[in-house]
Design an enzyme around this catalytic site. Structure first.
Site, PDB file in Angstrom:
ATOM      1  CB  CYS A  67      -0.889   0.035   1.239  1.00  3.88           C
ATOM      2  SG  CYS A  67      -2.045  -1.335   1.367  1.00  3.88           S
ATOM      3  CD  GLU A 117      -5.151   5.045   3.160  1.00  8.33           C
ATOM      4  OE1 GLU A 117      -3.999   5.403   3.465  1.00  8.33           O
ATOM      5  OE2 GLU A 117      -5.412   3.896   2.746  1.00  8.33           O
TER       6      GLU A 117
END
Length: 209
Positions: free
Chosen positions: A73, A122
């Site tokens: 990520c 996010e």
């Protein structure tokens, strides 16, 4: 942590609920109980045997330390296309090369909090990628362990809660599983479905107002 004089802090792109960029902020300052919405990405890397690279987050990570998760990520830097950000981050974190990067979940987003209150928030498009080698030499400050596993075993184990993973990975697996048993044949999503902040080059001088 004090950065070298010639090294700039890693930045994240802040967003509004419409997916538009509203500014930037240092990554080191944004994770707390009221983490602002920001742009990120998740990538699932498969090798030549169609096995998934699963990683365990390092024990001193701010968010979800020591937890199993997807391959990698990260956060694109201002002005950096998502595919280039993925290539950069995969090399930095895992010391491998990500090829054949494909957008699979363009509209994924999530908000999750740890028991200590630290929160992730996010807009996090999800990608699949291929790696020609199974040899991984991770940055131990980021990844403490790794393993190549069969995708079907992984998603079945996650969905049955036999395998505990990060909250974003858990939610992503539920959306990826219906795409098919063979990750190499997952349909590629249209880039126009990405958040606007991921489709627009952000001026590196953009600041929070």
């Amino acid at each position: 942590m004090t950065l070298p004089a010639n090294q700039s802090p890693e930045m994240v792109i802040l967003c509004n609920e419409l997916g538009e960029a509203t500014g930037t902020a240092p990554k080191s300052e944004i994770h707390h109980s009221d983490t602002p919405l920001h742009l990120a990405f998740s990538v699932y890397i498969f090798n030549g045997d169609n096995k998934l690279l699963v990683t365990r987050r390092a024990s001193d990570k701010i968010t979800w330390p020591g937890v199993l998760s997807n391959s990698c990520c990260g956060h694109p830097q201002p002005g950096e296309p998502l595919t280039e950000a993925i290539e950069r981050r995969v090399h930095e974190e895992l010391r491998i090369r990500a090829d054949d990067i494909r957008l699979v979940l363009p509209e994924f987003s999530y908000r999750a909090s740890m028991t200590n209150g630290i929160t992730e928030n996010e807009l996090c498009p999800v990608f699949a990628a291929h790696c020609k080698t199974s040899g991984v030499n991770p940055d131990l400050n980021e990844v403490s362990a790794w393993e190549w596993v069969h995708w079907q075993w992984f998603f079945e184990s996650v969905q049955a809660e036999r395998l505990l993973v990060s909250p974003w990975c858990r939610a992503q697996v539920d959306l990826l599983a219906p795409l098919g048993a063979n990750p190499s044949q997952w349909p590629v999503a249209e880039e126009r479905r990405l958040p606007k902040a991921a489709r627009t080059k952000i001026d590196v001088q953009l600041k929070v107002s």
